[in-house]
Design a protein around this motif. Structure first.
Motif, mmCIF file in Angstrom:
data_model
loop_
_atom_site.group_PDB
_atom_site.id
_atom_site.type_symbol
_atom_site.label_atom_id
_atom_site.label_comp_id
_atom_site.label_asym_id
_atom_site.label_seq_id
_atom_site.Cartn_x
_atom_site.Cartn_y
_atom_site.Cartn_z
ATOM 1 N N GLY A 173 10.360 13.382 41.295
ATOM 2 C CA GLY A 173 11.139 12.208 41.641
ATOM 3 C C GLY A 173 11.043 11.841 43.107
ATOM 4 N N SER A 174 11.800 10.810 43.501
ATOM 5 C CA SER A 174 11.746 10.287 44.858
ATOM 6 C C SER A 174 12.412 11.229 45.851
ATOM 7 N N ALA A 175 11.738 11.465 46.977
ATOM 8 C CA ALA A 175 12.232 12.295 48.085
ATOM 9 C C ALA A 175 12.655 13.686 47.635
ATOM 10 N N PRO A 176 11.762 14.437 46.996
ATOM 11 C CA PRO A 176 12.111 15.803 46.609
ATOM 12 C C PRO A 176 12.371 16.652 47.849
ATOM 13 N N GLN A 177 13.330 17.588 47.728
ATOM 14 C CA GLN A 177 13.746 18.389 48.877
ATOM 15 C C GLN A 177 13.475 19.877 48.714
ATOM 16 N N GLU A 178 13.938 20.455 47.621
ATOM 17 C CA GLU A 178 13.908 21.907 47.464
ATOM 18 C C GLU A 178 13.357 22.298 46.105
ATOM 19 N N VAL A 179 12.930 23.557 46.008
ATOM 20 C CA VAL A 179 12.419 24.086 44.748
ATOM 21 C C VAL A 179 12.909 25.512 44.576
ATOM 22 N N ALA A 180 13.259 25.873 43.353
ATOM 23 C CA ALA A 180 13.624 27.242 43.000
ATOM 24 C C ALA A 180 12.912 27.590 41.707
ATOM 25 N N VAL A 181 12.473 28.844 41.597
ATOM 26 C CA VAL A 181 11.738 29.302 40.419
ATOM 27 C C VAL A 181 12.646 30.215 39.606
ATOM 28 N N THR A 191 14.785 19.467 43.370
ATOM 29 C CA THR A 191 15.822 18.464 43.614
ATOM 30 C C THR A 191 15.176 17.198 44.165
ATOM 31 N N ASN A 192 15.469 16.070 43.529
ATOM 32 C CA ASN A 192 14.938 14.775 43.943
ATOM 33 C C ASN A 192 16.059 13.982 44.605
ATOM 34 N N ALA A 195 16.198 10.129 43.975
ATOM 35 C CA ALA A 195 16.240 9.860 42.532
ATOM 36 C C ALA A 195 17.495 10.419 41.887
ATOM 37 N N ARG A 196 18.260 11.217 42.657
ATOM 38 C CA ARG A 196 19.521 11.798 42.170
ATOM 39 C C ARG A 196 19.298 12.596 40.884
ATOM 40 N N SER A 197 18.222 13.363 40.895
ATOM 41 C CA SER A 197 17.863 14.103 39.682
ATOM 42 C C SER A 197 17.253 15.443 40.055
ATOM 43 N N VAL A 198 17.068 16.272 39.033
ATOM 44 C CA VAL A 198 16.351 17.536 39.154
ATOM 45 C C VAL A 198 15.208 17.527 38.159
ATOM 46 N N SER A 199 13.993 17.779 38.646
ATOM 47 C CA SER A 199 12.837 17.886 37.758
ATOM 48 C C SER A 199 12.658 19.338 37.341
ATOM 49 N N VAL A 200 12.454 19.554 36.055
ATOM 50 C CA VAL A 200 12.187 20.890 35.526
ATOM 51 C C VAL A 200 10.692 20.991 35.251
ATOM 52 N N ILE A 201 10.039 21.963 35.887
ATOM 53 C CA ILE A 201 8.590 22.107 35.778
ATOM 54 C C ILE A 201 8.256 23.274 34.868
ATOM 55 N N ASP A 202 7.381 23.034 33.888
ATOM 56 C CA ASP A 202 6.810 24.109 33.086
ATOM 57 C C ASP A 202 5.655 24.690 33.896
ATOM 58 N N THR A 203 5.816 25.919 34.402
ATOM 59 C CA THR A 203 4.808 26.474 35.304
ATOM 60 C C THR A 203 3.531 26.898 34.588
ATOM 61 N N VAL A 214 21.633 14.367 37.934
ATOM 62 C CA VAL A 214 22.764 15.098 38.522
ATOM 63 C C VAL A 214 23.567 14.239 39.473
ATOM 64 N N GLY A 215 23.069 13.052 39.854
ATOM 65 C CA GLY A 215 23.792 12.160 40.748
ATOM 66 C C GLY A 215 23.927 12.715 42.149
ATOM 67 N N GLY A 216 24.426 11.872 43.039
ATOM 68 C CA GLY A 216 24.929 12.321 44.325
ATOM 69 C C GLY A 216 23.936 12.919 45.295
ATOM 70 N N PHE A 217 22.682 12.464 45.330
ATOM 71 C CA PHE A 217 21.720 12.911 46.335
ATOM 72 C C PHE A 217 21.614 14.446 46.408
ATOM 73 N N PRO A 218 21.025 15.071 45.388
ATOM 74 C CA PRO A 218 20.924 16.534 45.368
ATOM 75 C C PRO A 218 20.029 17.050 46.491
ATOM 76 N N GLN A 219 20.452 18.156 47.102
ATOM 77 C CA GLN A 219 19.717 18.715 48.229
ATOM 78 C C GLN A 219 19.028 20.025 47.860
#
Length: 480
Positions: A173-181, A191-192, A195-203, A214-219
């Motif tokens: 999504g737009s302006a992704p910030q962080e990633v956790a595995v 966290t996007n 886009a106020r969303s979280v992308s789930v990646i199939d690794t 998730v709304g609210g500019f996730p960081q």
């Protein structure tokens, strides 16, 4: 954890560099967030147990990215002091360590690269181009992949850590910030921000398998050790949302004032710790009830947050005070450690160690005129790191008359060395002593001792071995 690089909100935090000087822009409500609150704990809160005592040589290390200095500070958690500072790329932001603590991966926001550092030497061994706006970074549980968020490119970049090459890029999504595995390595959560969303990646396939609103500019995002939940901070909504990873749905919302920024889970999953950039505090959330159970003072503008492997301490990188705060999770007391300018992110990893085991065998070689004893030193690297170098010495009878094909001999001593020994591997060194140098009928003990090695050896119990031999005649030699 690292700083937003793209935002629709004018109050976002974004450090940047201009020619000839370094600036930190902290606008609006992020400006002077310096409230200092003391610890508090409602009756419903059960405090974590006191951590088991670890030897200083086994205590983990904390690595802190100093954005304005282009460096990483290394903190010894046993002494709470900075033991080293080494350079990386321009504008370091996110930081993550390999599971064995051998390598450090740093995203360089102004250099569009990732620095790979050997933690034993503090030297950059590879620089990987990853494209514009590298920000948050994470390493897979097996250490085979590093995942880097590209905020400016709206993608997640995948690095093969064996070859230090980019093997895939994944649109998010737009302006992704962080990633956790996830703990099993099967999913990555991004966290996007815009886009106020979280992308789930199939690794396994490097594809987006779900997008969670998730709304609210996730960081920032952290996954619990059992993989069942992901906690996402929303600084401008003053809350932390909880995602059920089985359903990819928001299951709870935890109100939390003062701009919740970064988040980290305790090793047992019972708590998550959230840095609050506008309140100069860290909040403790009980994951069983999803309620805030404690608030503890930190330094100014806490950003990156990390928990020690024993759960006993929380570390925060305080961007506006050039310090790292160390919080005792039992007493909720805080101490501070000066680091470099504009500390942004922090990672805690096991100390790079290689446990060298020393064994000694003594084999009698009877002879009427040339009786001798063959000593065999076996060096075994019990890991977890590759043994870079080691020196083992043997004390010998004087005068020796000893010979050796692979050790250096001086009066009364043999010096044996080894280098590049992989975890689990062994090597041998041999020294031969003629029985003529031994007093007939008098026992003589030879001891092989590790005198130095790198990286650090955490286990002194197996650093030496001895054998005692008695020669009655050249034909009668007994060793125990």
């Amino acid at each position: 954890m690292s700083l937003p690089t793209t935002s629709v909100r004018p109050t976002s935090v974004r450090p940047w560099k201009q020619p000839g000087r370094r600036l930190l822009a902290i606008a609006g409500s992020w400006g002077l967030a310096m409230a200092s609150l003391t610890a508090m704990a409602p009756a419903a809160h059960s405090a974590p147990a006191a951590p088991a005592t670890r030897a200083a040589a086994e205590a983990p290390l904390a690595y802190v990215t100093n954005y304005s200095d282009d460096t990483v500070s290394v903190i010894d958690t046993a002494t709470e002091t900075v033991t080293a500072t080494f350079p990386v790329g321009d504008g370091p932001k996110g930081v993550a360590a390999s599971p064995d603590g051998a390598r450090l991966y740093v995203s360089n926001g102004n250099a569009d690269s990732v620095s790979v550092t050997d933690t034993a030497t503090g030297t950059v061994t590879a620089t990987i181009p990853v494209g514009n706006g590298p920000n948050g970074i994470a390493v897979s549980p097996g250490g085979t992949r590093a995942y880097v968020v590209n905020s400016a490119l709206q993608r997640l970049t995948v690095i093969d850590t064996a070859t230090n090459t980019v093997t895939a890029t994944i649109a998010v999504g737009s302006a992704p910030q962080e990633v956790a595995v996830s703990p099993d390595g099967s999913r990555a959560y991004v966290t996007n921000y815009n886009a106020r969303s979280v992308s789930v990646i199939d690794t396994a396939t490097n594809t987006v398998s779900a997008t969670i609103n998730v709304g609210g500019f996730p960081q920032s995002v952290a996954v619990t050790p059992d993989g069942s939940r992901a906690y996402v901070t929303r600084p401008y909504s003053n809350s932390v949302v909880v995602i059920n990873t089985a359903t990819n749905a928001v299951s709870a919302n935890v109100p939390l004032t003062d701009g919740p920024y970064d988040v980290a889970a305790s090793p047992d999953g019972a708590r998550v710790y959230v840095s609050r950039g506008q309140g100069a505090t860290v909040a403790t959330i009980d994951t069983a009830t999803n309620t805030v159970t404690a608030t503890t003072a930190s330094g100014n503008t806490p950003r990156g947050v990390a928990v020690t492997p024993d759960g006993g301490h929380v570390y925060t990188a305080n961007g506006n005070s050039a310090t790292v705060s160390v919080i005792d999770t039992v007493t909720h007391t805080t101490s501070g450690i000066p680091v470099g300018a504009t500390p942004v992110d922090i990672a805690i990893a096991e100390r790079p160690t290689a446990d060298l085991g020393v064994e000694l065998a003594a084999t009698p070689r009877p002879g009427l005129l040339n009786g001798r004893i063959d000593y065999t030193v076996t060096l075994t690297n019990h890991g977890p790191r590759t043994l870079a170098s080691a020196t083992v010495t043997l004390d010998l009878p004087t005068p020796t008359g000893a010979t050796s094909p692979d050790c250096t001999l001086t009066t009364g001593e043999a010096t044996c060395t080894a280098a590049g020994l992989a975890p689990g591997a062994s090597t041998t060194r041999r020294v031969t002593v003629p029985v003529g140098v031994l007093s007939l009928g008098t026992p003589y003990t030879v001891t092989a001792t590790r005198t130095s090695s790198a990286p650090t050896d955490p286990n002194p119990a197996n650093d030496s071995a001895s054998r005692t031999c008695t020669a009655t005649t050249g034909l009668l030699i007994n060793c125990t």
